[in-house]
Scaffold this active site. Structure first.
Site, PDB file in Angstrom:
ATOM      1  N   CYS A   1      43.221  31.749  40.863  1.00 47.40           N
ATOM      2  CA  CYS A   1      44.284  32.454  40.348  1.00 47.40           C
ATOM      3  C   CYS A   1      45.598  32.178  39.418  1.00 47.40           C
ATOM      4  CB  CYS A   1      43.927  33.863  41.342  1.00 47.40           C
ATOM      5  SG  CYS A   1      44.998  32.321  43.380  1.00 47.40           S
TER       6      CYS A   1
ATOM      7  N   GLU B   1      46.640  40.215  45.711  1.00 45.77           N
ATOM      8  CA  GLU B   1      46.331  39.087  45.621  1.00 45.77           C
ATOM      9  C   GLU B   1      46.119  39.442  43.697  1.00 45.77           C
ATOM     10  OE1 GLU B   1      48.058  36.685  45.840  1.00 45.77           O
ATOM     11  OE2 GLU B   1      49.496  37.056  47.665  1.00 45.77           O
TER      12      GLU B   1
HETATM   13  P1  NAD Z   1      36.931  41.499  41.849  1.00 44.48           P
HETATM   14  O1  NAD Z   1      37.961  41.975  41.204  1.00 44.48           O
HETATM   15  O2  NAD Z   1      35.488  41.285  40.544  1.00 44.48           O
HETATM   16  O3  NAD Z   1      36.376  41.350  43.332  1.00 44.48           O
HETATM   17  C1  NAD Z   1      37.877  41.056  44.632  1.00 44.48           C
HETATM   18  C2  NAD Z   1      36.427  41.859  45.441  1.00 44.48           C
HETATM   19  O4  NAD Z   1      37.322  43.533  45.762  1.00 44.48           O
HETATM   20  C3  NAD Z   1      35.042  42.101  45.587  1.00 44.48           C
HETATM   21  O5  NAD Z   1      35.418  41.503  47.092  1.00 44.48           O
HETATM   22  C4  NAD Z   1      34.237  43.082  45.738  1.00 44.48           C
HETATM   23  O6  NAD Z   1      33.477  43.138  46.106  1.00 44.48           O
HETATM   24  C5  NAD Z   1      36.125  43.709  46.020  1.00 44.48           C
HETATM   25  N1  NAD Z   1      36.143  45.048  44.989  1.00 44.48           N
HETATM   26  C6  NAD Z   1      35.301  45.708  43.781  1.00 44.48           C
HETATM   27  N2  NAD Z   1      35.764  46.942  43.408  1.00 44.48           N
HETATM   28  C7  NAD Z   1      36.165  47.641  44.337  1.00 44.48           C
HETATM   29  C8  NAD Z   1      36.458  48.396  45.235  1.00 44.48           C
HETATM   30  N3  NAD Z   1      36.484  49.189  43.695  1.00 44.48           N
HETATM   31  N4  NAD Z   1      37.542  49.605  46.074  1.00 44.48           N
HETATM   32  C9  NAD Z   1      37.227  47.794  46.840  1.00 44.48           C
HETATM   33  N5  NAD Z   1      36.521  46.681  46.873  1.00 44.48           N
HETATM   34  C10 NAD Z   1      36.090  47.103  45.530  1.00 44.48           C
HETATM   35  O7  NAD Z   1      37.459  39.600  41.573  1.00 44.48           O
HETATM   36  P2  NAD Z   1      37.144  38.085  42.015  1.00 44.48           P
HETATM   37  O8  NAD Z   1      36.026  38.141  40.620  1.00 44.48           O
HETATM   38  O9  NAD Z   1      36.116  38.044  43.173  1.00 44.48           O
HETATM   39  O10 NAD Z   1      38.061  37.160  41.662  1.00 44.48           O
HETATM   40  C11 NAD Z   1      37.875  36.985  40.698  1.00 44.48           C
HETATM   41  C12 NAD Z   1      39.620  37.318  40.371  1.00 44.48           C
HETATM   42  O11 NAD Z   1      40.161  37.572  41.433  1.00 44.48           O
HETATM   43  C13 NAD Z   1      40.286  36.724  39.413  1.00 44.48           C
HETATM   44  O12 NAD Z   1      41.034  38.019  38.764  1.00 44.48           O
HETATM   45  C14 NAD Z   1      41.000  36.728  39.994  1.00 44.48           C
HETATM   46  O13 NAD Z   1      42.246  35.463  39.335  1.00 44.48           O
HETATM   47  C15 NAD Z   1      41.777  36.883  41.186  1.00 44.48           C
HETATM   48  N6  NAD Z   1      42.553  36.250  42.054  1.00 44.48           N
HETATM   49  C16 NAD Z   1      43.192  35.838  42.965  1.00 44.48           C
HETATM   50  C17 NAD Z   1      43.896  35.388  44.030  1.00 44.48           C
HETATM   51  C18 NAD Z   1      46.237  35.224  44.231  1.00 44.48           C
HETATM   52  O14 NAD Z   1      45.558  35.396  45.278  1.00 44.48           O
HETATM   53  N7  NAD Z   1      46.384  36.210  43.340  1.00 44.48           N
HETATM   54  C19 NAD Z   1      43.651  34.516  44.902  1.00 44.48           C
HETATM   55  C20 NAD Z   1      41.847  33.892  43.831  1.00 44.48           C
HETATM   56  C21 NAD Z   1      41.088  34.648  43.223  1.00 44.48           C
END
Ligand code: NAD
Length: 485
Positions: free
Chosen positions: A285, A251
């Site tokens: 998002c 997502e």
């Molecule tokens: P992010 O991608 O920075 O982090 C998301 C999660 O992934 C965090 O828990 C982080 O610790 C983890 N992570 C980071 N690198 C990783 C790796 N290499 N391996 C495994 N896990 C890892 O996102 P964010 O800044 O927390 O959230 C914002 C983003 O999330 C925006 O792009 C937004 O659009 C998206 N988002 C999507 C939805 C959806 O349902 N489509 C909902 C909410 C947010």
């Protein structure tokens, strides 16, 4: 004195809170004041191992229970979440900075909806009987095994439940890692599931940055990874999961179009644009951040939008009158301010907002740019803050092509009073979660997720069951086996 938001310990594993202060400290900052309210510690390799091994072990007995028994536990957890809604909403506000006015109706309540819905479905997850003359085939819907959930920071309670509820309903166990920015709420979800009767180890929560996420995703004991996060993280996690041939749900981000035709009801369209850009201070998002407005109603739309945006109440998120909160972190605030600056420099017309709010905490004024063109940075990149781009268009054909001209495909919306046009346009938009004369509704009954770079798989609804289970098919022969020799 310890702040009320400080959890008992950093992790919840095998039915109890677990601490290991040798992990990297993660400060929890309240976005409305900048004050540190809690500390948790990133999971060490020993904690990661404990979380995975107990979840792997617990899953076997959990999958052997009847769906009805599992569902009863999930529904009990939903009831507890609703009873504690106020307390959980306050914690969500501390975790994210989102105003209580929102968290009271959108977070623990949405988590409870997922637990209730999937709890209700759990007893009816069956296979098929396929007649083959005298023989037959039957199918069995089986759990995947051990699932990992990794969350973003905007909806920490909701994400923990949207992943946990369908996973558990299907007979899986889950290790959930919340975002390091908002580590508090998922612990409460684990605590409540345990209180509702979930066996120890079925839903473990551990803290940590991307590194801990990476350790979970690459572990051979893990069968499935469900991530909510940005596209760059999604690409990394998807690749790591593929190396181990694991199931995934992704997502990810978006830059969704909201198309307003000149026959639309202006106030409803303005309301849709506000919901699709300023709820949770734009940290959603599925937001419709490219608002395409047909030229005939453009100035009327902008005037009404500016007037209503001026009614946003920025203030103490714990005051229920406040309707607009801060950015989740100082860093996120600076990223968004950088985009606002680019909008100004690249020639977009600022209609309202455009600055950091003059108050403590990480507040940015709700911002609207008009005369935005398709090539501007603010029209191309996901901002994840309260910045709406209004673009003009003339014809239906033109706007469909421009709306689809993006790598993303999470959501799309259309406002018009011409219903055949509404369906015709939605039918051609490349997006997974769409809206007609509305924006950003996300009931648990409706599938949620994106196409193109915005994701793989679906959350919520019966669709989520497909992504947390697999089908075994069994051919049953009634007669003799024929063989060549
Ligand atoms: P992010 O991608 O920075 O982090 C998301 C999660 O992934 C965090 O828990 C982080 O610790 C983890 N992570 C980071 N690198 C990783 C790796 N290499 N391996 C495994 N896990 C890892 O996102 P964010 O800044 O927390 O959230 C914002 C983003 O999330 C925006 O792009 C937004 O659009 C998206 N988002 C999507 C939805 C959806 O349902 N489509 C909902 C909410 C947010």
């Amino acid at each position: 004195m310890t702040h009320p938001a400080q959890p008992k310990a950093s992790h919840f594993i095998n039915g109890e809170y677990v601490e290991d202060t040798t992990g990297t400290p993660i400060p929890v900052i309240y976005a409305a004041t900048g004050e540190q309210i809690a500390t948790v510690y990133a999971a060490t390799p020993a904690i990661v191992d404990q979380a995975l091994s107990t979840a792997k072990e617990a899953q076997k007995a959990w999958a052997k229970m009847t769906g009805t028994e599992r569902g009863r536990i999930l529904r009990r957890a939903a009831d507890i979440m609703r009873e504690r809604n106020h307390e959980l909403s306050v914690l969500e506000t501390y975790d994210t900075g989102k105003p209580l006015q929102e968290t009271l109706v959108a977070d623990a309540t949405s988590g409870a909806d997922a637990l209730e819905y999937f709890g209700g479905l759990a007893g009816s997850l069956t296979g098929e009987h396929i007649p083959m003359g005298e023989d037959w085939v039957y199918t069995v819907r089986e759990a995947l095994g051990l699932c990992v959930g990794i969350g973003a920071w905007n909806y920490p309670t909701q994400i923990a439940c949207w992943k946990g509820a369908p996973a558990l309903a299907c007979g899986n166990s889950m290790v959930f890692k919340p975002s390091e920015t908002t580590p508090l709420c998922a612990l409460k979800v684990a605590e409540i599931l345990h209180e509702a009767g979930a066996p120890a180890g079925i839903y473990n929560v551990i803290q940590g940055m991307g590194e801990v996420g990476g350790a979970l995703v690459t572990d051979p004991r893990v069968d499935k990874v469900s991530l909510t996060g940005s596209v760059p993280t999604g690409k990394k996690v998807y690749a790591a999961a593929a190396a181990g041939m694991k199931h995934v749900t992704m997502e990810l981000g978006g830059k969704s179009p909201l198309i307003i035709f000149d026959d639309a009801d202006i106030d409803n369209a303005v309301g849709g644009a506000i919901n699709g850009n300023f709820y949770s201070s734009g940290q959603v998002c599925s937001n419709g951040t490219r608002v395409f407005v047909q030229k005939g109603i453009k100035e009327k739309f902008l005037a009404r939008l500016a007037e209503r945006t001026g009614n946003a109440i920025l203030g103490d998120p714990m005051d229920e009158a406040t309707s607009f909160g801060p950015m989740v972190t100082e860093n996120q605030m600076n990223i968004v301010l950088g985009y606002i600056e680019k909008g100004k420099v690249e020639g977009a017309r600022l209609i309202c907002g455009g600055n950091r709010a003059d108050m403590p905490g990480y507040y940015i004024q709700p911002t609207v740019f008009a005369d935005v063109t398709d090539d501007m940075t603010i029209a191309r990149e996901e901002i994840f803050g309260p910045v709406m781009s209004v673009l003009d268009f003339d014809t239906e054909e033109e706007v469909i092509a421009r709306a689809n001209d993006t790598e993303f495909g999470l959501s799309a919306g259309v406002f018009t009073n011409d219903f055949s046009r509404a369906h015709r346009v939605i039918g051609q938009l490349e997006a997974g979660s769409c809206f007609i004369n509305s924006y950003n509704d996300a009931p648990v009954e409706a599938p949620f997720g994106g196409v193109k770079a915005s994701g793989v798989g679906r959350e919520n609804s019966k669709e989520a069951i497909k992504h947390f289970s697999q089908v075994k098919s069994v051919y049953v022969r009634m007669g003799d086996v024929e063989a060549a020799f």
